[in-house]
Scaffold this motif. Structure first.
Motif, PDB file in Angstrom:
ATOM      1  N   GLY A  51     -25.345  14.564  -0.013  1.00 24.67           N
ATOM      2  CA  GLY A  51     -25.141  15.998   0.445  1.00 24.67           C
ATOM      3  C   GLY A  51     -23.568  15.994   1.059  1.00 24.67           C
ATOM      4  O   GLY A  51     -22.805  15.229   1.183  1.00 24.67           O
ATOM      5  N   ASP A  52     -23.542  17.307   1.778  1.00 32.30           N
ATOM      6  CA  ASP A  52     -22.158  17.852   2.340  1.00 32.30           C
ATOM      7  C   ASP A  52     -22.010  16.890   3.628  1.00 32.30           C
ATOM      8  O   ASP A  52     -23.099  16.377   4.389  1.00 32.30           O
ATOM      9  CB  ASP A  52     -22.289  19.060   2.750  1.00 32.30           C
ATOM     10  CG  ASP A  52     -22.064  20.073   1.521  1.00 32.30           C
ATOM     11  OD1 ASP A  52     -21.760  19.433   0.485  1.00 32.30           O
ATOM     12  OD2 ASP A  52     -22.291  21.394   1.446  1.00 32.30           O
ATOM     13  N   LEU A  53     -20.918  16.648   3.958  1.00 26.79           N
ATOM     14  CA  LEU A  53     -20.204  15.865   5.068  1.00 26.79           C
ATOM     15  C   LEU A  53     -20.499  17.102   6.331  1.00 26.79           C
ATOM     16  O   LEU A  53     -20.231  18.242   6.160  1.00 26.79           O
ATOM     17  CB  LEU A  53     -18.908  15.556   5.192  1.00 26.79           C
ATOM     18  CG  LEU A  53     -18.403  14.725   4.113  1.00 26.79           C
ATOM     19  CD1 LEU A  53     -16.979  14.343   4.053  1.00 26.79           C
ATOM     20  CD2 LEU A  53     -19.230  13.413   3.953  1.00 26.79           C
ATOM     21  N   THR A  54     -21.502  16.438   7.197  1.00 27.21           N
ATOM     22  CA  THR A  54     -21.888  17.694   8.217  1.00 27.21           C
ATOM     23  C   THR A  54     -21.448  17.318   9.848  1.00 27.21           C
ATOM     24  O   THR A  54     -21.304  18.271  10.629  1.00 27.21           O
ATOM     25  CB  THR A  54     -23.379  17.664   8.559  1.00 27.21           C
ATOM     26  OG1 THR A  54     -23.858  16.234   8.852  1.00 27.21           O
ATOM     27  CG2 THR A  54     -23.986  18.226   6.943  1.00 27.21           C
ATOM     28  N   SER A  55     -21.028  15.913  10.010  1.00 32.79           N
ATOM     29  CA  SER A  55     -20.730  15.693  11.275  1.00 32.79           C
ATOM     30  C   SER A  55     -19.595  14.503  11.420  1.00 32.79           C
ATOM     31  O   SER A  55     -19.836  13.922  10.250  1.00 32.79           O
ATOM     32  CB  SER A  55     -21.852  15.653  12.584  1.00 32.79           C
ATOM     33  OG  SER A  55     -22.508  14.501  12.166  1.00 32.79           O
ATOM     34  N   LYS A  56     -18.984  14.477  12.525  1.00 32.09           N
ATOM     35  CA  LYS A  56     -18.098  13.168  12.632  1.00 32.09           C
ATOM     36  C   LYS A  56     -18.966  12.026  13.448  1.00 32.09           C
ATOM     37  O   LYS A  56     -19.721  12.495  14.347  1.00 32.09           O
ATOM     38  CB  LYS A  56     -16.908  13.593  13.536  1.00 32.09           C
ATOM     39  CG  LYS A  56     -15.968  14.481  12.973  1.00 32.09           C
ATOM     40  CD  LYS A  56     -14.775  14.775  13.821  1.00 32.09           C
ATOM     41  CE  LYS A  56     -15.185  15.756  14.938  1.00 32.09           C
ATOM     42  NZ  LYS A  56     -14.829  17.054  14.795  1.00 32.09           N
ATOM     43  N   LYS A  57     -18.976  10.970  12.929  1.00 32.03           N
ATOM     44  CA  LYS A  57     -19.903   9.812  13.403  1.00 32.03           C
ATOM     45  C   LYS A  57     -19.118   8.863  14.123  1.00 32.03           C
ATOM     46  O   LYS A  57     -19.265   8.370  15.337  1.00 32.03           O
ATOM     47  CB  LYS A  57     -20.693   9.208  12.233  1.00 32.03           C
ATOM     48  CG  LYS A  57     -21.653   8.171  12.625  1.00 32.03           C
ATOM     49  CD  LYS A  57     -22.323   7.649  11.636  1.00 32.03           C
ATOM     50  CE  LYS A  57     -23.320   6.341  12.179  1.00 32.03           C
ATOM     51  NZ  LYS A  57     -24.216   5.730  11.180  1.00 32.03           N
ATOM     52  N   ASP A  58     -17.903   8.276  13.699  1.00 34.63           N
ATOM     53  CA  ASP A  58     -17.008   7.487  14.290  1.00 34.63           C
ATOM     54  C   ASP A  58     -15.494   7.467  13.776  1.00 34.63           C
ATOM     55  O   ASP A  58     -15.230   8.055  12.664  1.00 34.63           O
ATOM     56  CB  ASP A  58     -17.596   6.060  13.776  1.00 34.63           C
ATOM     57  CG  ASP A  58     -16.959   4.925  14.847  1.00 34.63           C
ATOM     58  OD1 ASP A  58     -16.458   5.162  15.838  1.00 34.63           O
ATOM     59  OD2 ASP A  58     -17.103   3.830  14.276  1.00 34.63           O
ATOM     60  N   ILE A  59     -14.536   7.067  14.587  1.00 32.13           N
ATOM     61  CA  ILE A  59     -13.189   6.820  14.288  1.00 32.13           C
ATOM     62  C   ILE A  59     -12.595   5.573  14.635  1.00 32.13           C
ATOM     63  O   ILE A  59     -12.790   5.527  15.853  1.00 32.13           O
ATOM     64  CB  ILE A  59     -12.308   8.095  14.595  1.00 32.13           C
ATOM     65  CG1 ILE A  59     -12.904   9.378  14.358  1.00 32.13           C
ATOM     66  CG2 ILE A  59     -10.764   7.913  14.121  1.00 32.13           C
ATOM     67  CD1 ILE A  59     -12.301  10.837  15.093  1.00 32.13           C
ATOM     68  N   LYS A  60     -12.031   4.837  14.138  1.00 29.45           N
ATOM     69  CA  LYS A  60     -11.637   3.581  14.308  1.00 29.45           C
ATOM     70  C   LYS A  60     -10.250   3.250  13.611  1.00 29.45           C
ATOM     71  O   LYS A  60     -10.078   3.617  12.458  1.00 29.45           O
ATOM     72  CB  LYS A  60     -12.497   2.481  14.007  1.00 29.45           C
ATOM     73  CG  LYS A  60     -13.518   2.129  14.852  1.00 29.45           C
ATOM     74  CD  LYS A  60     -14.459   0.922  14.821  1.00 29.45           C
ATOM     75  CE  LYS A  60     -15.707   0.970  15.573  1.00 29.45           C
ATOM     76  NZ  LYS A  60     -16.821   0.875  14.920  1.00 29.45           N
ATOM     77  N   VAL A  61      -9.238   2.574  14.342  1.00 28.35           N
ATOM     78  CA  VAL A  61      -8.154   1.914  13.953  1.00 28.35           C
ATOM     79  C   VAL A  61      -8.525   0.623  13.959  1.00 28.35           C
ATOM     80  O   VAL A  61      -8.698   0.049  14.927  1.00 28.35           O
ATOM     81  CB  VAL A  61      -6.864   2.099  14.343  1.00 28.35           C
ATOM     82  CG1 VAL A  61      -5.710   1.554  13.988  1.00 28.35           C
ATOM     83  CG2 VAL A  61      -6.464   3.784  14.476  1.00 28.35           C
TER      84      VAL A  61
END
Length: 79
Positions: free
Chosen positions: A55-65
């Motif tokens: 399905g569609d992307l619904t929310s941000k879960k994580d961001i990492k460099v």
């Protein structure tokens, strides 16, 4: 044998089906801010750019460099 460094930006979303969807981009620019990445993730979700099997992307879960160093200890002989 060589030592290599690699840096990637990893953006993880949650889909409508509850699964994780990850976008990995190589060599993010220096000084990248959380606000900049969140704005891009919001745009990706608003424009519904990616179709996933859950399905569609619904929310941000994580961001990492992520910065990795690889020390290649063995090179096979050239034959």
């Amino acid at each position: 044998m060589a030592i290599t460094n690699q840096k990637v930006l990893r953006m993880v979303f949650t889909t409508a089906g509850g699964k994780a969807f990850t976008i990995t981009l190589p060599q993010p620019k220096a000084g990248l801010t959380l606000a900049q990445v969140e704005a891009v993730m919001d745009l990706i979700m608003a424009k519904n750019i990616f179709a996933t099997s859950s399905g569609d992307l619904t929310s941000k879960k994580d961001i990492k460099v992520v910065d990795t160093t690889t020390d290649d200890l063995y090179d096979p002989p050239q034959g």
